[in-house]
Design a protein around this motif. Structure first.
Motif, PDB file in Angstrom:
ATOM      1  N   LEU A 194      50.209 -32.937  30.358  1.00  0.00           N
ATOM      2  CA  LEU A 194      50.412 -33.547  29.043  1.00  0.00           C
ATOM      3  C   LEU A 194      50.177 -32.537  27.925  1.00  0.00           C
ATOM      4  O   LEU A 194      50.878 -32.558  26.902  1.00  0.00           O
ATOM      5  CB  LEU A 194      49.466 -34.738  28.885  1.00  0.00           C
ATOM      6  N   LEU A 195      49.198 -31.658  28.110  1.00  0.00           N
ATOM      7  CA  LEU A 195      48.964 -30.614  27.113  1.00  0.00           C
ATOM      8  C   LEU A 195      50.053 -29.554  27.168  1.00  0.00           C
ATOM      9  O   LEU A 195      50.517 -29.076  26.126  1.00  0.00           O
ATOM     10  CB  LEU A 195      47.592 -29.971  27.345  1.00  0.00           C
ATOM     11  N   ARG A 196      50.462 -29.175  28.383  1.00  0.00           N
ATOM     12  CA  ARG A 196      51.506 -28.158  28.532  1.00  0.00           C
ATOM     13  C   ARG A 196      52.821 -28.644  27.942  1.00  0.00           C
ATOM     14  O   ARG A 196      53.597 -27.846  27.398  1.00  0.00           O
ATOM     15  CB  ARG A 196      51.677 -27.825  30.011  1.00  0.00           C
ATOM     16  N   ARG A 197      53.065 -29.935  28.026  1.00  0.00           N
ATOM     17  CA  ARG A 197      54.294 -30.489  27.464  1.00  0.00           C
ATOM     18  C   ARG A 197      54.339 -30.320  25.947  1.00  0.00           C
ATOM     19  O   ARG A 197      55.404 -30.089  25.381  1.00  0.00           O
ATOM     20  CB  ARG A 197      54.372 -31.976  27.828  1.00  0.00           C
ATOM     21  N   ARG A 198      53.178 -30.391  25.291  1.00  0.00           N
ATOM     22  CA  ARG A 198      53.127 -30.274  23.831  1.00  0.00           C
ATOM     23  C   ARG A 198      53.009 -28.821  23.370  1.00  0.00           C
ATOM     24  O   ARG A 198      53.373 -28.497  22.241  1.00  0.00           O
ATOM     25  CB  ARG A 198      51.962 -31.095  23.279  1.00  0.00           C
ATOM     26  N   PRO A 200      54.311 -25.687  25.086  1.00  0.00           N
ATOM     27  CA  PRO A 200      54.977 -24.964  26.181  1.00  0.00           C
ATOM     28  C   PRO A 200      55.041 -23.459  25.908  1.00  0.00           C
ATOM     29  O   PRO A 200      56.113 -22.862  25.740  1.00  0.00           O
ATOM     30  CB  PRO A 200      56.379 -25.597  26.190  1.00  0.00           C
ATOM     31  N   HIS A 201      53.871 -22.849  25.871  1.00  0.00           N
ATOM     32  CA  HIS A 201      53.780 -21.418  25.570  1.00  0.00           C
ATOM     33  C   HIS A 201      52.815 -20.766  26.538  1.00  0.00           C
ATOM     34  O   HIS A 201      51.830 -21.380  26.976  1.00  0.00           O
ATOM     35  CB  HIS A 201      53.301 -21.216  24.121  1.00  0.00           C
ATOM     36  N   THR A 202      53.083 -19.499  26.859  1.00  0.00           N
ATOM     37  CA  THR A 202      52.237 -18.797  27.829  1.00  0.00           C
ATOM     38  C   THR A 202      50.826 -18.546  27.303  1.00  0.00           C
ATOM     39  O   THR A 202      49.916 -18.258  28.080  1.00  0.00           O
ATOM     40  CB  THR A 202      52.877 -17.455  28.210  1.00  0.00           C
ATOM     41  N   SER A 203      50.621 -18.655  25.989  1.00  0.00           N
ATOM     42  CA  SER A 203      49.286 -18.441  25.426  1.00  0.00           C
ATOM     43  C   SER A 203      48.333 -19.582  25.753  1.00  0.00           C
ATOM     44  O   SER A 203      47.114 -19.415  25.649  1.00  0.00           O
ATOM     45  CB  SER A 203      49.372 -18.268  23.907  1.00  0.00           C
ATOM     46  N   LYS A 225      45.248 -18.573  23.898  1.00  0.00           N
ATOM     47  CA  LYS A 225      44.728 -17.208  23.950  1.00  0.00           C
ATOM     48  C   LYS A 225      44.927 -16.449  22.646  1.00  0.00           C
ATOM     49  O   LYS A 225      44.059 -15.671  22.239  1.00  0.00           O
ATOM     50  CB  LYS A 225      45.407 -16.467  25.104  1.00  0.00           C
ATOM     51  N   ASP A 226      46.052 -16.649  21.977  1.00  0.00           N
ATOM     52  CA  ASP A 226      46.354 -15.903  20.754  1.00  0.00           C
ATOM     53  C   ASP A 226      45.613 -16.436  19.531  1.00  0.00           C
ATOM     54  O   ASP A 226      45.649 -15.804  18.468  1.00  0.00           O
ATOM     55  CB  ASP A 226      47.861 -15.935  20.469  1.00  0.00           C
ATOM     56  N   ALA A 278      44.470 -33.608  21.091  1.00  0.00           N
ATOM     57  CA  ALA A 278      43.947 -32.453  21.824  1.00  0.00           C
ATOM     58  C   ALA A 278      44.796 -31.211  21.574  1.00  0.00           C
ATOM     59  O   ALA A 278      44.267 -30.110  21.387  1.00  0.00           O
ATOM     60  CB  ALA A 278      43.891 -32.767  23.318  1.00  0.00           C
ATOM     61  N   SER A 279      46.114 -31.361  21.548  1.00  0.00           N
ATOM     62  CA  SER A 279      46.987 -30.211  21.292  1.00  0.00           C
ATOM     63  C   SER A 279      46.808 -29.696  19.865  1.00  0.00           C
ATOM     64  O   SER A 279      46.832 -28.482  19.627  1.00  0.00           O
ATOM     65  CB  SER A 279      48.448 -30.594  21.544  1.00  0.00           C
ATOM     66  N   ALA A 280      46.604 -30.606  18.897  1.00  0.00           N
ATOM     67  CA  ALA A 280      46.350 -30.185  17.518  1.00  0.00           C
ATOM     68  C   ALA A 280      45.033 -29.419  17.416  1.00  0.00           C
ATOM     69  O   ALA A 280      44.923 -28.435  16.684  1.00  0.00           O
ATOM     70  CB  ALA A 280      46.335 -31.406  16.598  1.00  0.00           C
TER      71      ALA A 280
END
Length: 532
Positions: A194-198, A200-203, A225-226, A278-280
């Motif tokens: 669910l987090l990866r869906r919001r 979708p970045h390698t960081s 990470k960034d 959570a993504s915010a």
């Protein structure tokens, strides 16, 4: 020792010492994972006995004997081990058992039978080789199937987990008028997705560890990470590695284990059940902790002002949002101060009572048999009892009890002369005001009683001293090394554009300085509008 620098990042005075502690903790964890353990043998019956010794008399562990045919007119004895109820029965039946025994497997001259079996089942499942019995047992208990082949000292682990999960529905306590309708569930892999869906970045990084000697609870540490300050991540990882317990049952145990001030009534680790929130938070530079088996995720740092903020504030216009935030803050003050002010004025500072209200208050107090302080305490305890009963009972019954119980209690108590009408009104207003800040309802209840006791003993002076002590305590709190009262203490004027007043979105170009991060600017440019 940690302190805040003026740049908003964690300044580690003994950074090398912190790294050495973290390195030793990580090394210790790896040594535990790589310890010498019992391995499989070539005899399938001996392996079966070793596994049964590990599982004991557990009837939910299934040992299924299979005979796999090959095209050279030979057959191979195999043993399939899995836990009933933890695996997808259709996947086990169709993708493993039927795939292996329905038709003979084609084996080239000199070919390896184990590799042929692996290539057959790997079409449908993720398959890995395993020789360590303890690791195999752990994976079986997590929902994998383990296939042993006669004559080989290694087995095949197949991921066929399929226990029942509920759908990602919106959390009951964090409903929104405008926003997403999904929520975290008890599966750590689903929550990570669910987090990866919001994002979708390698960081977006996920690091998992296991805590609990018996429960082996998976904890996922999520951060961007960034953006996230790496020292903040190291500090959280260090505290997680230092947890040595038998079992972790829920996220609350993790929260109470890693927070800076475990004896404070204020929470310094936040929690939410909404993936969009959570993504915010991740995009602000926070660190997320996902506990397997718990739909409530943790995040840090957590600041005091977040109790009067909501994710929905950013989907609405800034003017109404600012108005609502002010109402939340005023409601918080009313909910903790109203009973204390009432008893301070009536018992110690009667000169503050308007002349028009003196006679009604005296008449209301004439029939009440209890002192004012006892009367207020009784009403507060009754309200707390009704509210707690409404939470614990089934939803339909609880809602009716919360409304009807409070009305009947107030009306009957006043009519019988047990309680005074003004006192009941004051306490009722205090409780109604607390509903708007439901995320810290427990803190509000304790503060209401504490401030009331101070005011009932020493009047307005006691109330002022209690408030000063409370503010001093709040200023001294930290959340994973970050000041709890930021951006007011320490003072970060730049962050005031999103506190009690929320400025328009175009003015929120910088990430909060109160949260340490590596990427201060979050909005590079926006289209110019307003020109005809």
């Amino acid at each position: 020792m940690l302190k805040r620098s003026h740049e908003g990042c964690i300044d580690v005075k003994r950074d090398s010492k912190l790294k050495s502690i973290l390195s030793s903790a990580t090394k210790k964890l790896k040594d535990q994972d790589n310890h010498t353990s019992e391995t499989l043998s070539n005899d399938i019956q001996k392996n079966k006995e070793k596994l049964k010794k590990q599982f004991g008399p557990s009837e939910d562990v299934i040992f299924r004997q299979l005979n796999i045919p090959f095209d050279d007119d030979t057959a191979q004895d195999t043993l399939l081990v899995f836990v009933d109820g933890m695996v997808d029965e259709n996947a086990v039946r169709n993708n493993i058992i039927n795939a292996l025994i329905t038709q003979p497997l084609k084996l080239q001259r000199g070919g390896d039978k184990l590799e042929k079996v692996k290539s057959k089942v790997s079409i449908f499942n993720t398959v890995t080789n395993e020789t360590d019995i303890e690791k195999a047992v752990f994976e079986i208990l997590q929902g994998s199937a383990f296939l042993l082949v006669e004559g080989y000292d290694q087995g095949l682990l197949m991921n066929v987990a399929g226990f029942e999960l509920r759908s990602p529905e919106e959390p009951e306590t964090e409903r929104m008028v405008r926003g997403a309708r999904d929520g975290f569930i008890e599966s750590i892999s689903t929550n990570m997705a669910l987090l990866r869906r919001r994002i979708p970045h390698t960081s977006l990084q996920f690091e998992t560890i296991k805590i609990g000697k018996y429960s082996q609870t998976q904890i996922a540490i999520a951060y961007v990470k960034d953006i996230t300050d790496p020292k903040l991540v190291e500090r959280i990882k260090l505290r997680l590695h230092q947890i040595n317990v038998d079992a972790i049952e829920n996220s609350g145990e993790i929260e109470q284990s890693i927070e800076d001030h475990p004896f404070s009534i204020f929470p310094t680790i936040g929690n939410t059940g909404r993936p969009d929130k959570a993504s915010a938070l991740l995009m602000e530079g926070r660190v997320i902790l996902i506990v397997d088996g718990d739909p409530c995720i943790l995040y840090a740092p957590y600041l005091c002002l977040e109790s009067i903020q909501s994710l929905e504030d950013y989907t609405s216009r800034p003017y109404y949002t600012s108005f609502i935030r002010i109402i939340r803050f005023v409601s918080f003050l009313i909910s903790i101060l109203f009973p204390a002010l009432y008893i301070a004025v009536l018992n110690f500072h009667k000169v503050m009572i308007p002349s028009e209200m003196v006679v009604p208050l005296i008449q209301a107090r004439e029939t009440v048999p209890f002192p004012l302080a006892m009367e207020i305490i009784i009403i507060i305890l009754m309200f707390e009892t009704v509210r707690e009963a409404g939470i614990r009972l089934p939803q339909q019954v609880g809602s009716a009890l919360s409304i009807v119980g409070a009305l009947i209690f107030g009306q009957v108590a006043v009519s019988a002369g047990i309680m005074g009408a003004p006192t009941t009104v004051v306490v009722s207003i205090s409780y109604i005001a607390s509903f708007i800040n439901s995320s810290i309802s427990g803190v509000i209840s304790l503060l209401r009683i504490g401030l009331f006791i101070a005011a009932s003993l020493f009047g307005g002076y006691g109330l002022i001293m209690a408030m000063l002590g409370l503010l001093t305590h709040m200023v001294s709190l930290t959340s994973i090394g970050i000041p709890y009262m930021a951006p007011f203490a320490p003072f970060y004027f730049r962050d005031w554009n999103d506190t009690l007043i929320r400025f328009p979105y175009r003015w929120l170009k910088q990430r909060p300085k109160s949260i340490p991060n590596k990427r201060p600017k979050k909005i590079e440019s926006l289209p110019k509008t307003g020109d005809k």
